[in-house]
Design a protein around this motif. Structure first.
Motif, PDB file in Angstrom:
ATOM      1  N   PRO A   1     -12.686  -0.992   3.176  1.00  0.00           N
ATOM      2  CA  PRO A   1     -12.948  -1.455   1.806  1.00  0.00           C
ATOM      3  C   PRO A   1     -13.757  -0.482   0.959  1.00  0.00           C
ATOM      4  O   PRO A   1     -13.658  -0.502  -0.269  1.00  0.00           O
ATOM      5  CB  PRO A   1     -13.722  -2.762   2.021  1.00  0.00           C
TER       6      PRO A   1
ATOM      7  N   SER B   1      -7.203   3.690   4.649  1.00  0.00           N
ATOM      8  CA  SER B   1      -7.826   3.009   3.505  1.00  0.00           C
ATOM      9  C   SER B   1      -7.555   1.502   3.457  1.00  0.00           C
ATOM     10  O   SER B   1      -8.430   0.732   3.035  1.00  0.00           O
ATOM     11  CB  SER B   1      -7.372   3.656   2.195  1.00  0.00           C
TER      12      SER B   1
ATOM     13  N   SER C   1      -8.966   2.565  -3.183  1.00  0.00           N
ATOM     14  CA  SER C   1      -7.873   1.652  -2.855  1.00  0.00           C
ATOM     15  C   SER C   1      -6.509   2.344  -2.920  1.00  0.00           C
ATOM     16  O   SER C   1      -6.267   3.188  -3.783  1.00  0.00           O
ATOM     17  CB  SER C   1      -7.867   0.466  -3.813  1.00  0.00           C
ATOM     18  N   THR C   2      -5.632   1.943  -1.999  1.00  0.00           N
ATOM     19  CA  THR C   2      -4.240   2.408  -2.007  1.00  0.00           C
ATOM     20  C   THR C   2      -3.271   1.266  -2.313  1.00  0.00           C
ATOM     21  O   THR C   2      -2.070   1.390  -2.084  1.00  0.00           O
ATOM     22  CB  THR C   2      -3.872   3.047  -0.651  1.00  0.00           C
ATOM     23  N   VAL C   3      -3.787   0.168  -2.824  1.00  0.00           N
ATOM     24  CA  VAL C   3      -2.956  -1.002  -3.130  1.00  0.00           C
ATOM     25  C   VAL C   3      -2.178  -0.771  -4.421  1.00  0.00           C
ATOM     26  O   VAL C   3      -2.726  -0.299  -5.421  1.00  0.00           O
ATOM     27  CB  VAL C   3      -3.816  -2.267  -3.253  1.00  0.00           C
TER      28      VAL C   3
ATOM     29  N   VAL D   1       0.858  -1.183   0.000  1.00  0.00           N
ATOM     30  CA  VAL D   1       0.000   0.000   0.000  1.00  0.00           C
ATOM     31  C   VAL D   1       0.895   1.234   0.000  1.00  0.00           C
ATOM     32  O   VAL D   1       1.989   1.221   0.580  1.00  0.00           O
ATOM     33  CB  VAL D   1      -0.961   0.034   1.211  1.00  0.00           C
TER      34      VAL D   1
END
Length: 383
Positions: A360, A356, A364-366, A205
């Protein structure tokens, strides 16, 4: 510096400058001066910290290799008088010992992650905890406390710096080796543009931002409560007593957090609102109306009536953390030899939302291998 590193930095500079040129309508005028590098100080382990000075379009910027820190940013008032409008220190020792992120690049994750924990692809991760039971701004030794590789550049009418840092797998508990490149550009109009980019070799992340403390009347000049602010956001993320978002996207209407119309920062800051009590003032994320965008869009305007200095912020990000300097407590002496007290500056941090990885419903910070994290924020000045 090895050849591969130079290639990365050169490519980042070219990309940042090209993006700045595409997104900015330039006025006539000469290009900026070549960046100037000087020794600023030495860390306890012998690492040298350098300061880079940039000037273009009426804006003067000084940046440290330590933390990518904006040590000063000078702009003129309505009468052409320059002041430094960013809080900071005069020496490296104070940045190391006691800086509350003055002017720093923040990573891997800007803002808070609850209990310093998150689960990604079925694997649980425990991060460095440095804010009570939570992880704040990347942990105890985040990007703000690392020495970055820095190179200056000039390109056409633009001048700037490319900052590069490699965060190893497991650093502060984060998975994956993250290669971060941040480009600071001063345009011929005097805009300060930040282009962030990062890649990883393992799912992780990331949420990078800049933590400048603004006082448009001048560093050390006193309270920012009379500054006028507008934010293009109808919602914000309420927090619990640990300043972790509850997950709700609440309406700002009828609350002290409504800055859809321009108002003084201090107008409602003493209201008996539980959210203000939690933060000892404002320390919250606004859900920007525009959401995530491909190009920077205007989201906030800050103005100091006394000097006429005005800051406009545009970003690609979906959130803005507005912090009203609540924890400045009179124990720090700044670069202009003034004591910093509560409310003597404010931060406007463009970002994805706090926590984040555990929310969910938030954007998204993935970041995954093969992807490139990219965001841009532009600061425009006038008087």
């Amino acid at each position: 510096m090895e050849t591969s590193r130079r290639t990365v930095i050169a490519a980042a500079a070219a990309a940042g400058v090209a993006a700045a040129t595409a997104g900015t309508a330039h006025a006539s005028g000469a290009g900026g001066r070549k960046p100037v590098k000087e020794l600023f100080g030495t860390l306890a382990d012998g690492t040298k910290v350098h300061r880079w000075s940039l000037e273009n379009g009426g804006t003067r910027l000084k940046v440290l290799s330590y933390g990518g820190v904006v040590q000063s940013l000078e702009i003129p008032d309505r009468r052409g008088r320059y002041r430094n409008v960013s809080l900071g220190f005069a020496n490296i020792e104070d940045y190391v010992a006691s800086s509350p992120y003055f002017g720093a690049l923040i990573g891997r994750y800007g803002n808070r992650i609850a209990k310093g924990r998150f689960t990604l692809d079925g694997t649980a991760y425990q991060l460095s905890v440095n804010d009570g039971e939570n992880s704040l701004h990347g942990g105890a030794k985040g990007f703000d406390k690392r020495v970055w590789d820095v190179e200056g550049f000039t390109s056409g009418s633009d001048v700037g710096l490319v900052l590069h840092y490699v965060s190893g797998d497991g650093e502060m508990g984060y998975p994956g080796t993250l290669r971060a490149t941040v480009t600071y550009t001063l345009t011929r109009d005097g805009d300060w543009r930040i282009d962030y980019a990062a890649t990883t070799d393992k799912a992780t992340v990331v949420n990078l931002t800049s933590h400048v403390y603004w006082n448009l009347a001048g560093e050390g000049s006193g309270s920012i409560y009379d500054h006028e602010l507008s934010i293009a956001a109808a919602r914000y993320t309420p927090v619990d007593s640990g300043l972790i978002p509850t997950g709700e996207l609440a309406k700002v209407a009828g609350t002290p957090f409504d800055f859809r119309r321009t108002k003084a920062v201090g107008e409602d800051i003493r209201e008996a609102d539980q959210q203000l009590l939690y933060g000892q003032g404002i320390d919250h994320n606004w859900v920007l109306d525009k959401g995530i965008t491909a190009r920077p869009e205007h989201i906030a305007t800050l103005r100091d009536p006394s000097s006429g200095r005005t800051l406009k912020i545009a970003t690609t990000e979906p959130g803005l953390q507005f912090y009203s300097g609540n924890f400045l407590d009179g124990t720090l002496v700044g670069s202009g030899d003034h004591i910093y007290r509560q409310g003597d500056a404010l931060c406007l941090e463009t970002q994805h939302f706090p926590d984040s990885p555990n929310q969910p419903s938030f954007p998204s910070t993935v970041l995954r291998p093969g992807e490139t994290y990219r965001t841009t924020t532009v600061h425009s000045f006038s008087a």
